[in-house]
Design a protein around this motif. Structure first.
Motif, PDB file in Angstrom:
ATOM      1  N   GLU A   1      -8.139   0.071 -28.363  1.00 58.57           N
ATOM      2  CA  GLU A   1      -8.290   1.319 -28.529  1.00 58.57           C
ATOM      3  C   GLU A   1      -6.999   1.616 -29.941  1.00 58.57           C
ATOM      4  O   GLU A   1      -6.597   3.127 -30.203  1.00 58.57           O
ATOM      5  CB  GLU A   1      -7.926   2.570 -27.219  1.00 58.57           C
ATOM      6  CG  GLU A   1      -9.016   1.988 -26.023  1.00 58.57           C
ATOM      7  CD  GLU A   1      -8.712   3.295 -24.913  1.00 58.57           C
ATOM      8  OE1 GLU A   1      -9.604   3.264 -24.291  1.00 58.57           O
ATOM      9  OE2 GLU A   1      -7.376   3.587 -24.922  1.00 58.57           O
ATOM     10  N   LEU A   2      -6.173   0.731 -29.512  1.00 54.51           N
ATOM     11  CA  LEU A   2      -5.254   0.867 -30.906  1.00 54.51           C
ATOM     12  C   LEU A   2      -5.061   0.421 -32.096  1.00 54.51           C
ATOM     13  O   LEU A   2      -5.646  -0.614 -32.169  1.00 54.51           O
ATOM     14  CB  LEU A   2      -3.995  -0.193 -30.122  1.00 54.51           C
ATOM     15  CG  LEU A   2      -2.435   0.064 -31.350  1.00 54.51           C
ATOM     16  CD1 LEU A   2      -2.034   1.425 -31.000  1.00 54.51           C
ATOM     17  CD2 LEU A   2      -1.984  -0.501 -31.094  1.00 54.51           C
ATOM     18  N   GLN A   3      -5.522   0.940 -32.971  1.00 56.04           N
ATOM     19  CA  GLN A   3      -6.242   0.638 -34.361  1.00 56.04           C
ATOM     20  C   GLN A   3      -5.410   1.674 -35.782  1.00 56.04           C
ATOM     21  O   GLN A   3      -4.597   1.807 -35.477  1.00 56.04           O
ATOM     22  CB  GLN A   3      -7.346   0.778 -34.693  1.00 56.04           C
ATOM     23  CG  GLN A   3      -8.561   0.155 -33.363  1.00 56.04           C
ATOM     24  CD  GLN A   3     -10.183   0.398 -34.234  1.00 56.04           C
ATOM     25  OE1 GLN A   3      -9.879   1.723 -35.165  1.00 56.04           O
ATOM     26  NE2 GLN A   3     -10.481   0.198 -32.705  1.00 56.04           N
ATOM     27  N   ASP A   4      -5.598   1.624 -36.571  1.00 52.96           N
ATOM     28  CA  ASP A   4      -4.573   1.518 -37.493  1.00 52.96           C
ATOM     29  C   ASP A   4      -4.847   4.014 -37.392  1.00 52.96           C
ATOM     30  O   ASP A   4      -4.074   4.056 -37.626  1.00 52.96           O
ATOM     31  CB  ASP A   4      -5.618   1.739 -39.308  1.00 52.96           C
ATOM     32  CG  ASP A   4      -4.380   0.001 -39.632  1.00 52.96           C
ATOM     33  OD1 ASP A   4      -3.955  -0.218 -38.770  1.00 52.96           O
ATOM     34  OD2 ASP A   4      -5.509  -0.450 -40.364  1.00 52.96           O
TER      35      ASP A   4
ATOM     36  N   ASP B   1       0.930 -14.517 -30.396  1.00 56.25           N
ATOM     37  CA  ASP B   1       0.905 -14.506 -31.625  1.00 56.25           C
ATOM     38  C   ASP B   1       2.119 -13.850 -32.238  1.00 56.25           C
ATOM     39  O   ASP B   1       1.903 -15.036 -34.052  1.00 56.25           O
ATOM     40  CB  ASP B   1      -0.233 -13.591 -31.670  1.00 56.25           C
ATOM     41  CG  ASP B   1      -2.031 -13.915 -31.584  1.00 56.25           C
ATOM     42  OD1 ASP B   1      -1.657 -14.792 -30.363  1.00 56.25           O
ATOM     43  OD2 ASP B   1      -3.157 -13.680 -31.191  1.00 56.25           O
ATOM     44  N   LEU B   2       2.397 -13.108 -32.459  1.00 57.14           N
ATOM     45  CA  LEU B   2       3.961 -12.576 -33.455  1.00 57.14           C
ATOM     46  C   LEU B   2       2.714 -12.432 -35.152  1.00 57.14           C
ATOM     47  O   LEU B   2       3.958 -12.496 -35.624  1.00 57.14           O
ATOM     48  CB  LEU B   2       4.242 -13.399 -33.000  1.00 57.14           C
ATOM     49  CG  LEU B   2       5.239 -13.821 -32.003  1.00 57.14           C
ATOM     50  CD1 LEU B   2       6.456 -14.700 -31.824  1.00 57.14           C
ATOM     51  CD2 LEU B   2       6.102 -12.832 -31.036  1.00 57.14           C
ATOM     52  N   THR B   3       1.785 -12.175 -34.538  1.00 56.88           N
ATOM     53  CA  THR B   3       1.573 -11.967 -36.004  1.00 56.88           C
ATOM     54  C   THR B   3       0.599 -10.447 -35.610  1.00 56.88           C
ATOM     55  O   THR B   3      -0.219 -10.322 -35.186  1.00 56.88           O
ATOM     56  CB  THR B   3       0.700 -12.697 -36.443  1.00 56.88           C
ATOM     57  OG1 THR B   3      -0.364 -12.607 -36.141  1.00 56.88           O
ATOM     58  CG2 THR B   3       1.406 -13.981 -37.041  1.00 56.88           C
ATOM     59  N   VAL B   4      -0.083  -9.769 -37.131  1.00 56.37           N
ATOM     60  CA  VAL B   4      -0.913  -8.190 -36.815  1.00 56.37           C
ATOM     61  C   VAL B   4      -1.974  -8.659 -36.863  1.00 56.37           C
ATOM     62  O   VAL B   4      -2.521  -9.586 -37.219  1.00 56.37           O
ATOM     63  CB  VAL B   4      -0.709  -7.793 -37.807  1.00 56.37           C
ATOM     64  CG1 VAL B   4      -1.735  -6.122 -37.526  1.00 56.37           C
ATOM     65  CG2 VAL B   4       1.024  -7.537 -37.597  1.00 56.37           C
ATOM     66  N   ASP B   5      -2.830  -7.852 -35.748  1.00 52.29           N
ATOM     67  CA  ASP B   5      -4.269  -8.432 -35.528  1.00 52.29           C
ATOM     68  C   ASP B   5      -5.102  -7.752 -36.397  1.00 52.29           C
ATOM     69  O   ASP B   5      -5.181  -7.069 -37.260  1.00 52.29           O
ATOM     70  CB  ASP B   5      -4.673  -8.116 -34.188  1.00 52.29           C
ATOM     71  CG  ASP B   5      -6.579  -8.265 -34.008  1.00 52.29           C
ATOM     72  OD1 ASP B   5      -6.955  -9.104 -34.410  1.00 52.29           O
ATOM     73  OD2 ASP B   5      -6.891  -7.675 -33.011  1.00 52.29           O
ATOM     74  N   ALA B   6      -5.113  -8.529 -37.557  1.00 50.30           N
ATOM     75  CA  ALA B   6      -6.058  -8.215 -38.948  1.00 50.30           C
ATOM     76  C   ALA B   6      -7.366  -6.857 -38.263  1.00 50.30           C
ATOM     77  O   ALA B   6      -7.817  -6.702 -39.511  1.00 50.30           O
ATOM     78  CB  ALA B   6      -6.177  -9.401 -40.100  1.00 50.30           C
ATOM     79  N   SER B   7      -8.595  -8.083 -37.405  1.00 51.06           N
ATOM     80  CA  SER B   7      -9.144  -7.104 -37.152  1.00 51.06           C
ATOM     81  C   SER B   7      -8.816  -5.854 -37.112  1.00 51.06           C
ATOM     82  O   SER B   7     -10.142  -4.887 -37.109  1.00 51.06           O
ATOM     83  CB  SER B   7     -10.317  -7.809 -35.945  1.00 51.06           C
ATOM     84  OG  SER B   7      -9.381  -8.057 -34.853  1.00 51.06           O
ATOM     85  N   ARG B   8      -8.028  -5.390 -36.237  1.00 52.67           N
ATOM     86  CA  ARG B   8      -7.583  -3.771 -35.781  1.00 52.67           C
ATOM     87  C   ARG B   8      -6.920  -3.362 -37.070  1.00 52.67           C
ATOM     88  O   ARG B   8      -7.435  -1.985 -36.653  1.00 52.67           O
ATOM     89  CB  ARG B   8      -6.997  -3.848 -34.785  1.00 52.67           C
ATOM     90  CG  ARG B   8      -8.129  -4.268 -33.498  1.00 52.67           C
ATOM     91  CD  ARG B   8      -8.211  -4.462 -31.967  1.00 52.67           C
ATOM     92  NE  ARG B   8      -6.964  -5.121 -32.081  1.00 52.67           N
ATOM     93  CZ  ARG B   8      -5.945  -4.738 -31.319  1.00 52.67           C
ATOM     94  NH1 ARG B   8      -5.395  -4.008 -31.417  1.00 52.67           N
ATOM     95  NH2 ARG B   8      -4.912  -5.516 -31.052  1.00 52.67           N
ATOM     96  N   PHE B   9      -6.078  -4.136 -38.012  1.00 54.95           N
ATOM     97  CA  PHE B   9      -5.152  -3.459 -38.508  1.00 54.95           C
ATOM     98  C   PHE B   9      -5.243  -3.507 -40.041  1.00 54.95           C
ATOM     99  O   PHE B   9      -4.403  -4.231 -40.927  1.00 54.95           O
ATOM    100  CB  PHE B   9      -3.793  -3.288 -37.520  1.00 54.95           C
ATOM    101  CG  PHE B   9      -3.394  -3.059 -37.054  1.00 54.95           C
ATOM    102  CD1 PHE B   9      -2.587  -1.777 -36.446  1.00 54.95           C
ATOM    103  CD2 PHE B   9      -3.952  -3.905 -35.762  1.00 54.95           C
ATOM    104  CE1 PHE B   9      -2.885  -1.317 -35.746  1.00 54.95           C
ATOM    105  CE2 PHE B   9      -3.515  -3.756 -34.389  1.00 54.95           C
ATOM    106  CZ  PHE B   9      -3.175  -2.046 -34.058  1.00 54.95           C
ATOM    107  N   ALA B  10      -6.739  -3.361 -40.548  1.00 54.84           N
ATOM    108  CA  ALA B  10      -6.524  -4.349 -41.879  1.00 54.84           C
ATOM    109  C   ALA B  10      -6.243  -3.916 -43.254  1.00 54.84           C
ATOM    110  O   ALA B  10      -5.575  -4.127 -43.712  1.00 54.84           O
ATOM    111  CB  ALA B  10      -8.380  -3.719 -42.178  1.00 54.84           C
TER     112      ALA B  10
END
Length: 969
Positions: free
Chosen positions: A555-558, A591-600
């Motif tokens: 549910e958390l996206q850009d 992960d300490l990195t942004v999830d690119a699949s949800r925060f492109a």
């Protein structure tokens, strides 16, 4: 007829007359000797000579000596006459037998003056010859001798009142018995002569003179009945003129003397009883005082005084601490684990210290050190004493209990738990390791301090190296501290056997003591702060925190972040503030990195938020999920906490929130810090993140058999090291858990609360406790309750996706909104807290009343609350006092100590929100002073309770302090 009746039964008439109720009840009847004197002395007769009683009468009147009380005839029992020569009288002393012998005066046996009696006769008395001075003196002398002899004898005569029956008895005896008594029974010495009168004239005396001659009391054995004695017996032992009664007047005199002797004996008995009672009471008093002295000796004499204000009873191991006014402010039972009253001995020279400590030892059990810590009286009035226990064998645990059962005292500090609120002594908890945990599981809360303070001005500060377990009101009204090792909380044994160290601090009152202990004047909190840090601190106070924390990762996206901030802007009355994004900005925790699949396009979204005036903060944790792409790297580089008693290459795993299995980054490893800093710096550089929020979990989130590169004191020591490692290199706005004060501008968060009325009532006590514990900057949870709270893992998504949730008519992104009234009351309270945090916006209720109330509260915070919070921010940085304070820091007395649903901002605003469903009235306590009502603007007198104070649903009760002279304007 009368004479005939007398001749037939004279003794029966006498008995009948004496037993007459009229006679017995008449207390005005004179006694017989007085009656004879009044009746038989004629007016034309010459003056009688002086007698002994005339001489003594004047002396008695002069000295006002009270005569013995005479018993009246009514005091006697029944009087009966079994025959003509015996009268039986029942007296209080017993039965009196009186033998009548009217002719004994004619006896030939001589008599002494003490046996002389007077006979009353019907014959015409001859006129006695007038006595001269010499004769009067002789008569007085004779009577004095008789009186002296009489007092040496036992008195067996009693006094009787004169009665008509007495006259009948006298006539009967004079008429019938004169010639019946043998001549040898008649006494020739029954009368006396003055020497000038011939013998034949001396045989007759006047009635007055006869009554003046005293009688000698019969011997004791003559009081026995004589009804079987021969009338003509001459046995001296059985019969003599001295133990016979020769006339009716002699009977009266005998009875009078008997009555006069009775009061003396009766009066002696109460005197004896009183004396015996007095002696008994004195004996009991002596026993009591001896016992009291014995107890006092063991309680006081065996108590030694240390450092003026500390008393320690060694046999009982009881310590008492007094303030400078000699008022007991603390009482504790020490070493309660030792069985019995073992004797303490001075320590051996090699165990003593050179710092002035007193040292005692209970052989093979415990060693005790007590020392007064140096202080500067010119700075404050606080005095501290150091207590140090050392166990001497493994099965001994130092255990001290601080008792308040016999004193009206309240305790504050330490932390919160499900059964411990405000004040601390109103709840209960069994011995529990003093580490952070989940309050819902009867553990201590997320923020703890080893600090306790009571309302009398005494505080206890426990050393952080002590393996501390705390119990509150388990069996008695007491707080118990125990040092004990275990296999988790205190598995890292810093000493061979448990040791417990703590300080006892005292001051003149609770307020000054708390200020002195938490004062940062020597090392103020503002020391070392950068301008950016001060700006962040002020922005957190003046601007809201917008927590975007959906329950499910997907549910958390850009778009979620962008739309949420647009809704905030559309409200039009709330400032932008900080946007706090939970751990779902990563694909997996660690992960300490942004999830690119949800925060492109997250960098674009962040830039947009910056242009709108928002600041962005990411939540990070020290946990590395086993499903994270970094887990293998951290295992390979040995960056994780390892398993105790195993190969260091094997990491110790735990569970944290949505991650079923995760390792913990070993922050004590020097290689771990650069690794995580590089990861975070990469995120900052790419997405221009403003700050971070540390979600450190609790001590129970650590692996059970954890082992770090460097030894930790306890699991909570980990979060302290983690925070201090990054607080100078990263901009940290808050931490989820703490056991030590973080460096500003870092705020300490309250534990997450669910959306219930009960949770709402726990917010104020928790925040007050954290403030007392020395955390001036605290961050409450979201208005209306937090989406995630301990125990809600069952509603959180698994690795395979979301779980089903119950539908609700009012939802925000699929999440049920809090109850409307609960949200409104929660928002009213949060308006006056240091930080306002939102998850659900007021506009989601589609209710104009909610929006209007939110707008009014926002205006109130901006104009009134925020300036005051910024004002007292300086005081918090300097003296360590919290922004939100309990009422006992503002007011004196006992009333504010128990108030747990009100708080103060500094000492200028008192807030009393409604915390119960459906209520529009409440009780409000106002400290001393003049206060202005925030609802209607009226002036209110302080130092009192206001009952049934009305608070409408759209309003919140608050009061502003005003100058005392305002009421006259």
């Amino acid at each position: 007829m009368e004479n005939r009746h007398i001749n037939n039964a004279p003794h029966e008439d006498v008995a009948k007359g004496l037993n007459s109720p009229e006679i017995r009840s008449n207390k005005n009847i004179p006694y017989v000797d007085e009656f004879v004197e009044l009746e038989h002395v004629k007016a034309n007769e010459p003056m009688r000579p002086k007698r002994l009683r005339d001489v003594e009468k004047n002396d008695v009147e002069a000295f006002d000596v009270k005569e013995d009380r005479k018993i009246h005839a009514s005091d006697l029992g029944a009087v009966h006459s079994p025959n003509s020569d015996t009268i039986v009288v029942d007296t209080p002393e017993g039965t009196l037998y009186i033998t009548l012998d009217p002719e004994s005066s004619k006896s030939s046996k001589p008599t002494s003056p003490s046996t002389q009696s007077t006979d009353i006769s019907e014959t015409t008395p001859t006129t006695p010859k007038a006595f001269g001075t010499r004769e009067s003196d002789d008569l007085i002398t004779v009577e004095r001798e008789v009186e002296q002899r009489r007092t040496s004898l036992r008195r067996n005569s009693i006094s009787m009142p004169t009665l008509p029956n007495m006259e009948l008895l006298k006539q009967e005896y004079m008429r019938n018995t004169q010639d019946q008594i043998p001549e040898h029974h008649q006494s020739s010495a029954s009368v006396f002569s003055d020497g000038d009168t011939p013998a034949d004239e001396s045989n007759v005396l006047s009635d007055e003179e006869r009554t003046k001659v005293p009688l000698r009391s019969p011997r004791r054995k003559s009081t026995a009945p004589r009804r079987f004695r021969s009338e003509f017996s001459m046995d001296d032992d059985e019969y003599s003129p001295s133990n016979s009664v020769t006339s009716v007047n002699s009977l009266a005199s005998l009875l009078k003397e008997k009555l006069q002797s009775i009061p003396q004996k009766i009066r002696k008995k109460p005197t004896d009883y009183k004396l015996r009672a007095f002696v008994g009471l004195m004996f009991l008093a002596v026993v009591f005082f001896v016992g009291f002295a014995y107890v006092l000796y063991h309680q006081q004499a065996l108590t030694k005084a240390y450092f003026q204000n500390v008393q320690f009873n060694e046999p009982k191991r009881l310590i008492r601490v007094f303030n400078k006014d000699d008022v007991e402010i603390l009482k504790a039972s020490l070493a309660v684990g030792i069985q019995g009253k073992q004797k303490a001995f001075p320590c051996l020279p090699e165990h003593r210290r050179s710092d002035g400590s007193e040292c005692l030892e209970w052989l093979h059990n415990l060693r005790f050190y007590l020392k007064c810590l140096p202080h500067d009286p010119g700075v404050d009035n606080t005095t501290c004493y150091s207590v140090h226990w050392k166990a001497l064998k493994p099965d001994v645990t130092p255990n001290d209990c601080f008792d308040w059962s016999d004193t009206k005292v309240h305790w504050f500090g330490a932390g919160q738990s499900i059964n411990l609120t405000w004040p601390l002594n109103t709840g209960t908890i069994d011995y529990t390791p003093f580490i952070t945990g989940d309050m819902q599981k009867s553990q201590w809360g997320n923020v703890l301090t080893r600090y306790l303070i009571n309302s009398k001005g005494a505080a206890i500060i426990i050393d952080e190296e002590t393996p501390l377990h705390i119990s509150v009101n388990k069996e008695r009204k007491e707080i118990c501290l125990k040092a004990q090792f275990d296999d988790f909380a205190f598995a890292n044994r810093l000493t061979e056997f448990p040791e417990m160290k703590y300080n006892i601090c005292t001051s003149r009152d609770m307020k000054s003591l708390h200020t002195s202990i938490h004062s940062h004047r020597r090392a103020p909190l503002w020391d070392g702060l950068k301008p950016a840090d001060m700006k962040t601190l002020e922005s957190l106070i003046s601007e809201p925190v917008w927590q975007i924390a959906p329950r499910f990762r997907h549910e958390l996206q850009d778009e979620t972040i962008s739309k949420y901030t647009e809704d905030v802007i559309n409200l039009g009355f709330l400032k932008q503030g900080h946007v706090l994004i939970n751990e779902f900005w990563q694909n997996e925790i660690g992960d300490l990195t942004v999830d690119a699949s949800r925060f492109a396009t997250l960098n674009v979204t962040v830039d947009k938020l910056h242009r709108r005036g928002f600041k962005v903060a990411f939540t990070i944790q020290p946990f590395i999920s086993t499903e994270s792409k970094n887990f293998a790297e951290t295992v390979q580089k040995r960056l994780l906490v390892s398993e105790r008693n195993s190969d260091r290459r094997i990491p110790a795993l735990s569970r944290f929130k949505t991650s079923a299995s995760a390792g913990v980054l070993d922050i004590t490893n020097e290689r771990s810090v650069p690794w995580i800093l590089n990861k975070l710096q990469a995120v900052i550089d790419e997405y221009h993140i403003d700050s971070f929020y540390f979600d450190l979990g609790t001590a129970y989130d650590m692996p059970h058999y954890y082992r770090c590169e460097k030894q930790l004191i306890n699991p909570d020591h980990y979060k302290t090291v983690f925070t201090r490692t990054f607080e100078k290199t990263l901009n940290i706005i808050g931490v989820s858990s703490a056991v030590s004060l973080p460096r500003p501008p870092t705020f300490v968060s309250l534990p997450p609360f669910e959306s219930t009325w009960e949770a709402l009532r726990r917010v104020i006590p928790t925040m007050l406790t954290y403030g007392v514990n020395g955390f001036p900057f605290t961050m409450p949870g979201a208005v209306g309750g937090d989406i995630y709270w301990p125990g809600s893992e069952q509603f959180l998504p698994s690795s395979k996706g979301a779980v089903e949730s119950n539908s609700n008519t009012t939802q925000d992104n699929g999440i049920a909104l809090p109850e409307r009234e609960l949200y409104m009351r929660w928002l009213q309270m949060a308006t006056f807290l240091p930080v306002m945090k939102f998850t659900h916006l007021p506009s989601k209720y589609n209710d104009e009343r909610v929006l209007e109330m939110a707008k009014n509260l926002t205006l109130l915070r901006q104009k009134l609350v925020t300036p005051l919070l910024l004002k007292y921010k300086r005081e918090a940085l300097e003296e360590g006092l919290p922004l939100v304070r309990p009422l006992w820091l503002v007011a004196d007395g006992d009333a504010p100590l128990l108030v747990q649903d009100e708080f103060a901002i500094g000492d200028e605003i008192v807030v009393a929100p409604v915390l119960r469903q459906g209520e529009t009235t409440r009780e409000v306590y106002l400290p001393a002073g003049l206060w202005q009502d925030g609802i209607d603007g009226s002036l209110r007198k302080g130092n009192r309770w206001m009952h049934e104070y009305k608070v409408p649903t759209e309003r919140v009760a608050y009061f502003l302090r005003k100058p005392d002279d305002l009421r006259f304007k």
